[in-house]
Scaffold this motif. Structure first.
Motif, PDB file in Angstrom:
ATOM      1  N   ILE A   1     -22.851   6.669 -24.288  1.00  0.00           N
ATOM      2  CA  ILE A   1     -23.450   6.805 -25.625  1.00  0.00           C
ATOM      3  C   ILE A   1     -22.349   7.065 -26.649  1.00  0.00           C
ATOM      4  O   ILE A   1     -22.309   6.461 -27.733  1.00  0.00           O
ATOM      5  N   GLY A   2     -21.419   7.979 -26.288  1.00  0.00           N
ATOM      6  CA  GLY A   2     -20.335   8.305 -27.211  1.00  0.00           C
ATOM      7  C   GLY A   2     -19.453   7.117 -27.535  1.00  0.00           C
ATOM      8  O   GLY A   2     -18.908   7.017 -28.639  1.00  0.00           O
ATOM      9  N   ALA A   3     -19.323   6.208 -26.595  1.00  0.00           N
ATOM     10  CA  ALA A   3     -18.466   5.026 -26.798  1.00  0.00           C
ATOM     11  C   ALA A   3     -19.199   3.877 -27.481  1.00  0.00           C
ATOM     12  O   ALA A   3     -18.584   2.868 -27.842  1.00  0.00           O
ATOM     13  N   SER A   4     -20.520   4.038 -27.679  1.00  0.00           N
ATOM     14  CA  SER A   4     -21.307   2.974 -28.309  1.00  0.00           C
ATOM     15  C   SER A   4     -20.911   2.800 -29.769  1.00  0.00           C
ATOM     16  O   SER A   4     -20.600   3.775 -30.470  1.00  0.00           O
ATOM     17  N   LYS A   5     -20.966   1.568 -30.243  1.00  0.00           N
ATOM     18  CA  LYS A   5     -20.582   1.286 -31.623  1.00  0.00           C
ATOM     19  C   LYS A   5     -21.581   1.873 -32.626  1.00  0.00           C
ATOM     20  O   LYS A   5     -21.218   2.179 -33.754  1.00  0.00           O
ATOM     21  N   ASP A   6     -22.839   1.967 -32.207  1.00  0.00           N
ATOM     22  CA  ASP A   6     -23.873   2.447 -33.133  1.00  0.00           C
ATOM     23  C   ASP A   6     -24.269   3.891 -32.868  1.00  0.00           C
ATOM     24  O   ASP A   6     -25.405   4.278 -33.074  1.00  0.00           O
ATOM     25  N   LYS A   7     -23.319   4.709 -32.385  1.00  0.00           N
ATOM     26  CA  LYS A   7     -23.645   6.081 -31.985  1.00  0.00           C
ATOM     27  C   LYS A   7     -23.734   7.044 -33.163  1.00  0.00           C
ATOM     28  O   LYS A   7     -24.016   8.232 -32.973  1.00  0.00           O
ATOM     29  N   ASP A   8     -23.466   6.593 -34.382  1.00  0.00           N
ATOM     30  CA  ASP A   8     -23.400   7.504 -35.525  1.00  0.00           C
ATOM     31  C   ASP A   8     -24.710   8.252 -35.767  1.00  0.00           C
ATOM     32  O   ASP A   8     -24.719   9.327 -36.373  1.00  0.00           O
ATOM     33  N   ASP A   9     -25.824   7.692 -35.295  1.00  0.00           N
ATOM     34  CA  ASP A   9     -27.121   8.314 -35.547  1.00  0.00           C
ATOM     35  C   ASP A   9     -27.542   9.269 -34.443  1.00  0.00           C
ATOM     36  O   ASP A   9     -28.668   9.764 -34.462  1.00  0.00           O
ATOM     37  N   ILE A  10     -26.655   9.554 -33.487  1.00  0.00           N
ATOM     38  CA  ILE A  10     -27.067  10.326 -32.320  1.00  0.00           C
ATOM     39  C   ILE A  10     -25.949  11.262 -31.848  1.00  0.00           C
ATOM     40  O   ILE A  10     -24.761  10.916 -31.927  1.00  0.00           O
ATOM     41  N   ILE A  11     -26.332  12.441 -31.396  1.00  0.00           N
ATOM     42  CA  ILE A  11     -25.394  13.370 -30.743  1.00  0.00           C
ATOM     43  C   ILE A  11     -25.455  13.064 -29.250  1.00  0.00           C
ATOM     44  O   ILE A  11     -26.526  13.182 -28.644  1.00  0.00           O
ATOM     45  N   PRO A  12     -24.364  12.646 -28.622  1.00  0.00           N
ATOM     46  CA  PRO A  12     -24.440  12.281 -27.194  1.00  0.00           C
ATOM     47  C   PRO A  12     -24.992  13.404 -26.308  1.00  0.00           C
ATOM     48  O   PRO A  12     -25.884  13.160 -25.492  1.00  0.00           O
ATOM     49  N   LEU A  13     -24.491  14.642 -26.457  1.00  0.00           N
ATOM     50  CA  LEU A  13     -25.021  15.815 -25.745  1.00  0.00           C
ATOM     51  C   LEU A  13     -25.412  16.845 -26.795  1.00  0.00           C
ATOM     52  O   LEU A  13     -24.602  17.213 -27.654  1.00  0.00           O
ATOM     53  N   ARG A  14     -26.624  17.302 -26.726  1.00  0.00           N
ATOM     54  CA  ARG A  14     -27.180  18.133 -27.798  1.00  0.00           C
ATOM     55  C   ARG A  14     -26.308  19.343 -28.119  1.00  0.00           C
ATOM     56  O   ARG A  14     -26.061  19.643 -29.284  1.00  0.00           O
ATOM     57  N   GLU A  15     -25.844  20.074 -27.097  1.00  0.00           N
ATOM     58  CA  GLU A  15     -24.999  21.243 -27.316  1.00  0.00           C
ATOM     59  C   GLU A  15     -24.355  21.659 -26.000  1.00  0.00           C
ATOM     60  O   GLU A  15     -24.616  21.073 -24.952  1.00  0.00           O
TER      61      GLU A  15
END
Length: 572
Positions: free
Chosen positions: A254-268
């Motif tokens: 998820i972190g390496a995805s190009k469109d990840k700006d709308d998402i936190i890969p791991l919440r906390e």
């Protein structure tokens, strides 16, 4: 009942599924040994805003039902909740003292009567307090039954809050045994109260419970949440995610995805979800060097629950699941994939959330939800609030009939919780999903009660505008729940070991600060050295020597040997 019970010597009963509960009416004829009119006392905690007028209205409304069905009236004493525990303790001790004085006076009277008889004299009769009811003719010429007023030293039913308070009353002989009633007039309670709740009030070596805990939803689930959109987009399957550690590759993708700006890969940041820490705050989520690892059995098979003998208190730095999870967290943090102070509505790829089944529903549209930890009954759950019958009651059977009515009759239960219909609350005109709900009226704030202090929560409305079916979540949650292996393991810290625990907390904080400053690679290289450093520290043995009764593990050993190994279930 023995006058003094060790605070450890209470039965541990394995949890079984709670029987399904629902609304209904007790409506049964009294089976008390006496059918004459009786007035019983009921002591409850309440809000500071509750008025005497409202309490009297509630009392009258309930008495309309209990007089008809049980020939019993109740006299309610409601005390502000921050004053209640001390007030009821003072009342119990005052009644005990009055009982002792009464016996002494009775003995002295008998002696005086014998001496008077020898002299050929007769003593004048004593003025005594009477509890007899009377029947009178009212102004309309109708027969009106009267109920006796409450005696100044009368105490029948009262609410007990907390394990330590229960132990005080049980240890000092202030509670009546309830087994006979639970097998007769009050047997309905055994079908509607979570089994371990009742079993928890059975003293070691006895068969009788001494209180009826108020049934309510137990604990929380721990859920692993997987973002559906990204799970499908990245070609993962939800069944792959069985633990937090199993999610690392997915989080990194998820972190390496190009469109990840709308998402936190791991919440906390998370520690290993299976660990429960030991510290002086008894905060199982606050890092400490000692912890216990609670790996789940099959929630549908109660016999597959945790074996208490396999549960240990260990150096967490020696557990691979713990150190591997912390190493993963560091690797993800270094890549910027871990959220800091996320808002509730922030979109995330993976999250770990502890809550009840009703709360998790709001995530189910966007996330796959996997249960990774079942709810567990804790000491706080079982002893949060309960009804007991005083040793000094007028009638145990009649008192238990009233406790049964409070816990199983929806009409009585709702009056005791929310007040009088048409005054404090009323039914909504429209149904919700074909179910009734209630609304609060202007005088609602004049009668406010904690829902767990007034009886079985599943027999009244959860709140304003909420239907009774809301409790379906709670019932299922209780069916899924298991016992905490540390149930009733309390009073761990006292004057004998408080200084050691304070030093240990400080050492734990120091270790955390050092580890927090390390990179993932540094931590991986140092974890064995860190473990040995703590193993060799004198504080390790001040907390972890099982042969010393003042240490944490020493007290846990006593708990296992003297309680767990010698328990006896209530099988009424």
């Amino acid at each position: 009942m023995k006058k003094k019970l060790s605070s450890l010597l209470l039965v541990i009963a394995m949890l079984a599924g709670m029987s399904s509960c629902g609304s209904g009416s007790a409506g049964t004829e009294t089976t008390s040994s006496a059918d004459y009119n009786m007035t019983l006392t009921l002591w409850l905690p309440t809000s500071e805003s509750t008025t005497e007028e409202s309490v009297k209205m509630v009392e009258d409304a309930i008495n309309e039902i209990t007089r008809k069905n049980y020939n019993t009236a109740i006299d309610i004493t409601a005390i502000p909740e921050d004053e209640y525990d001390e007030a009821i303790k003072e009342k119990v001790l005052a009644v005990e003292e009055a009982e002792k004085l009464s016996k002494e006076e009775a003995a002295a009277r008998k002696k005086a009567e014998r001496e008077a008889k020898k002299r050929g004299e007769t003593l004048a009769p004593l003025d005594t307090e009477t509890a007899e009811a009377e029947t009178i003719i009212n102004e309309n010429g109708e027969v009106e039954e009267k109920y006796p007023s409450v005696g100044s030293n009368q105490l029948d039913i009262f609410c007990i809050r907390g394990y330590d308070n229960f132990l005080f009353y049980a240890d000092n002989g202030h509670l009546s045994p309830l087994e006979e009633s639970l097998n007769a007039s009050a047997k309905l309670l055994k079908a509607t109260v979570y089994p371990s709740f009742i079993n928890g009030t059975v003293p070691l070596g006895e068969t009788s419970p001494y209180a009826i805990p108020n049934n309510h939803t137990i604990g929380d689930y721990t859920y692993l949440l997987i973002n559906k959109e990204y799970c499908d987009k990245l070609n993962y399957h939800k069944k792959e995610f069985t633990s937090l550690l199993s999610c690392q590759e997915f989080i990194e993708d998820i972190g390496a995805s190009k469109d990840k700006d709308d998402i936190i890969p791991l919440r906390e940041f998370y520690f290993d979800p299976t660990v429960e820490f030991w510290n002086s705050n008894m905060d199982k989520g606050q890092f400490s060097l000692f912890g216990s690892f609670i790996h789940e059995g099959n929630p549908t098979d109660k016999e597959d629950d945790i074996d208490i003998d396999t549960v240990g208190i260990n150096n967490v730095l020696g557990a691979n699941s713990f150190t591997d999870t912390w190493k993963m967290m560091k690797e993800l943090q270094e890549k910027g994939y871990v959220g800091e102070n996320p808002d509730e509505d922030d979109k995330f790829g993976v999250g770990v959330i502890s809550c009840d089944a009703s709360e998790i529903a709001k995530y189910e549209d966007e996330y796959y939800v996997n249960v990774i930890k079942q709810p567990r009954a804790t000491t706080e759950d079982i002893y949060q609030s309960m009804f007991a019958v005083s040793t000094y009651t007028l009638d145990v059977t009649r008192s238990m009939e009233i406790i049964t009515a409070i816990n199983t009759d929806t009409t009585i239960r709702t009056i005791l919780q929310y007040g009088v219909q048409g005054v404090h609350w009323d039914y909504n005109d429209k149904l919700t999903n074909n179910e009734k709900t209630i609304k609060f009226l202007d005088k609602h704030n004049e009668y406010l009660m904690n829902i767990v202090d007034t009886g079985n929560t599943f027999f009244t409305y959860p709140d304003e505008n909420v239907p009774m079916s809301f409790w379906d979540y709670g019932r299922q949650q209780n069916l899924d729940s298991l016992d905490s292996p540390f149930l009733r393991f309390t009073n761990i810290i006292d004057d004998q070991n408080a200084d050691s625990f304070a030093d240990y907390d400080a050492l734990s904080a120091e270790f955390f600060e050092r580890i927090d400053a390390m990179s993932a690679e540094e931590f991986a290289e140092s974890k064995d050295t860190l473990k040995k450093e703590f193993d060799d520290d004198p504080l390790f043995w001040e907390i972890n020597n099982p042969d010393e009764p003042v240490t944490l593990t020493g007290r846990f050993k006593i708990f296992k040997d003297d309680v767990i190994a010698n328990t006896k279930d209530f099988v009424g």
